[in-house]
Write a protein that holds these residues in place. Structure first.
Motif, short mmCIF file in Angstrom:
data_model
loop_
_atom_site.label_atom_id
_atom_site.label_comp_id
_atom_site.label_asym_id
_atom_site.label_seq_id
_atom_site.Cartn_x
_atom_site.Cartn_y
_atom_site.Cartn_z
N UNK A 301 0.79 -1.06 0.08
CA UNK A 301 -0.17 0.04 0.07
C UNK A 301 0.85 1.19 -0.02
N UNK A 302 0.63 2.09 -0.93
CA UNK A 302 1.11 3.47 -0.87
C UNK A 302 0.17 4.38 -0.50
N UNK A 303 0.34 5.01 0.46
CA UNK A 303 -0.45 6.14 1.13
C UNK A 303 0.12 7.65 0.87
N UNK A 304 -0.74 8.40 0.34
CA UNK A 304 -0.38 9.78 0.04
C UNK A 304 -1.44 10.80 0.57
N UNK A 305 -1.07 11.91 1.30
CA UNK A 305 -1.89 12.69 1.71
C UNK A 305 -1.79 13.99 0.61
N UNK A 306 -2.60 13.90 -0.47
CA UNK A 306 -2.61 14.74 -1.44
C UNK A 306 -3.65 15.97 -1.21
N UNK A 307 -3.04 17.33 -0.92
CA UNK A 307 -3.66 18.41 -0.58
C UNK A 307 -4.19 19.01 -1.94
N UNK A 308 -5.28 19.47 -1.96
CA UNK A 308 -6.04 20.07 -3.27
C UNK A 308 -6.00 21.17 -3.25
N UNK A 309 -5.54 22.32 -4.08
CA UNK A 309 -5.45 23.78 -3.71
C UNK A 309 -6.79 24.08 -4.53
N UNK A 310 -8.00 23.91 -3.83
CA UNK A 310 -9.32 24.22 -4.32
C UNK A 310 -9.47 25.55 -4.72
N UNK A 311 -9.06 26.54 -3.96
CA UNK A 311 -9.27 27.81 -4.63
C UNK A 311 -8.78 28.19 -5.85
N UNK A 312 -7.55 27.77 -6.19
CA UNK A 312 -6.90 27.94 -7.45
C UNK A 312 -7.69 27.06 -8.33
N UNK A 313 -7.94 25.89 -8.10
CA UNK A 313 -8.74 25.02 -8.92
C UNK A 313 -10.17 25.71 -9.42
N UNK A 314 -10.94 26.11 -8.52
CA UNK A 314 -12.19 26.61 -8.61
C UNK A 314 -12.06 27.78 -9.50
N UNK A 315 -11.21 28.68 -9.72
CA UNK A 315 -11.04 29.67 -10.63
C UNK A 315 -11.21 29.37 -11.75
N UNK A 316 -10.72 28.33 -12.32
CA UNK A 316 -10.66 27.71 -13.61
C UNK A 316 -12.18 27.43 -14.18
N UNK A 317 -12.37 28.07 -15.53
CA UNK A 317 -13.75 27.54 -16.13
C UNK A 317 -13.68 25.97 -16.43
N UNK A 318 -14.77 25.60 -16.56
CA UNK A 318 -15.20 24.31 -16.78
C UNK A 318 -14.27 23.75 -17.73
N UNK A 319 -14.22 24.28 -19.26
CA UNK A 319 -13.32 23.70 -20.14
C UNK A 319 -12.10 23.56 -19.81
#
Length: 454
Positions: A301-319
């Motif tokens: 098992x490889x276990x990784x805690x991957x933080x999502x930079x959601x504020x940056x991600x959500x600035x992107x338009x859907x396309x």
């Protein structure tokens, strides 16, 4: 985050015959129960005679109003149910994973809605003998809790009367465990430390560990109960190094079951190896004749805690989000067309002559046929640990993947992602661990017995 689909549960669902920790009520049989409400006929028979004075009527109504007010004041709180008023467990609570088997539970089982992963370090002075006693205790506890019963001793009653709720408890050993127990010669080569990746921002205090435990269940109290039992069983033999809590969508929460979604809103896990694939066991589990012998039918098992930079991600338009991933956000279908399970056309170009699936799209890079056939079984949990000091959400993915050899599974894929994945600027790897997870325990055995007593 590799582009692979989570399999359906391969373990038999067994209804629980008894709620965990159920014990006879103390004292009188009906103590604590709420009296049944009178029937309409009984109320009529006890009604006051006709001709009652208006004063008495108002007085009675006032008293009744006070009584109702007392009850009404508790509006929103459930009254104590009658011992007689019981209903059968729903399948959600009755489903049971088996402790004994060829493989440990929690690897090929369907994703659960609640999860905890926790690493322990052996206490100073604790060695092989103490580790064997601990794994014996943990295995006994796991067997009982997975059957929907109470803990063997000192039960907290947190999950009293709950069914198994698909509880799984999985145990593994970290690289450092073997030097702590004098078992260096039994340490697998596959457990060598993972290489460093340029995208890593790892916190050593939340990485690795001597022992690792994965807990999953479809009920939050059942999962927490198991976590507390495992922590208490550690006693003086081991101390917690780190603990992380996760969740997934609850079974039945969507009318159209599909691959799990992550906190970016993306379908996460398409093209996972499936248990009915001809080469599934070869890719995910150590062969019965593999080395070392104690790892037969086990996995890494490889276990990784991957933080999502959601504020940056959500600035992107859907396309733009879809181009980063290479798939439609709504359905998980590749940008080249079709459904989620349609093979991605890597050569298809749009009217502008550009590839519809960009060269750095996450889904393109993680395809097994783009990585020499490297494959791993992803079985993650999402996490949310509140708001960070900078005001951004501390949320992301507890990435857990399984493979027969991480050097042929996780490592080549992560190396390729490290060289140019479009998703990398929106995520951060903050913790990491690699653990050897032995095969399942046979009846009368505990997990790891072939290592610790071999």
């Amino acid at each position: 985050m590799a582009d692979q689909t989570t399999p359906r549960a391969s373990r038999e669902s067994v209804p629980s015959q008894q709620g965990r920790g159920r014990r006879p009520a103390e004292g009188a049989e009906d103590a604590g129960s709420v009296p049944d409400a009178p029937t309409a006929a009984e109320a009529d028979r006890s009604a006051p005679a006709a001709g009652i004075s208006r004063r008495r009527l108002l007085g009675t109504a006032g008293a009744t109003g006070l009584a109702l007010g007392a009850v009404g004041g508790a509006t929103g709180y459930a009254t104590a149910p009658s011992e007689k008023a019981t209903t059968p467990l729903a399948s959600l609570g009755a489903d049971r994973a088996m402790f004994h088997g060829k493989h440990q539970a929690g690897i090929t089982d369907a994703l659960q809605s609640r999860g905890h992963v926790v690493a322990f370090d052996l206490a100073s002075g604790a060695g092989r003998k103490e580790a064997a006693a601990l794994l014996r205790r943990w295995s006994a506890t796991a067997e009982r809790l997975m059957a929907g019963e109470g803990a063997p001793h000192d039960d907290t009653d947190v999950a009293r009367d709950a069914g198994p709720s698909s509880l799984t408890i999985t145990f593994g050993f970290g690289n450092s465990f073997f030097s702590r127990t004098g078992l260096q010669k039994q340490r697998p080569a596959a457990l060598d430390p993972l290489p460093a990746f340029s995208s890593d921002r790892l916190d050593a205090s939340r990485s690795n560990g001597d022992l690792w435990v994965q807990i999953g269940a479809n009920d939050a109290l059942v999962a927490f109960h198991a976590l507390r039992a495992i922590q208490k069983d550690a006693g003086s033999a081991a101390r917690i190094r780190w603990q992380m809590n996760g969740f997934n969508r609850s079974p039945g929460a969507t009318v159209r079951p599909m691959t799990a979604r992550n906190l970016m809103g993306q379908v996460d896990g398409t093209n996972n190896p499936k248990p009915d694939d001809a080469d599934f066991d070869r890719r995910i589990f150590v062969a019965a004749e593999g080395e070392p012998a104690w790892m037969a039918n086990g996995s890494y098992a490889v276990v990784r805690r991957i933080r999502m930079l959601l504020d940056d991600w959500e600035k992107l338009a859907l396309p733009a989000q879809e181009e980063v991933i290479g798939r439609r956000k709504s359905t998980g279908a590749p940008l080249s067309g079709g459904t989620e399970t349609t093979a991605m056309d890597l050569e298809k170009a749009g009217r502008d002559g550009k590839l519809v699936v960009p060269l750095n799209a996450h889904a393109r890079i993680t395809r097994p046929d783009q990585n020499g056939g490297a494959a791993m079984l992803r079985r993650p949990f999402s996490y949310h640990d509140g708001i960070a000091a900078d005001g951004t959400p501390d949320a992301g993915l507890l990435f857990i993947c399984w493979q027969a050899d991480p050097l042929r599974g996780f490592v080549p894929v992560q190396r390729k992602l490290d060289r140019g994945d479009a998703l990398s600027q929106y995520i951060r790897h903050e913790a990491s661990g690699l653990f050897a997870v032995p095969g399942g325990a046979a009846k009368g055995e505990y997990v790891g017995q072939r290592l610790l007593e071999g």
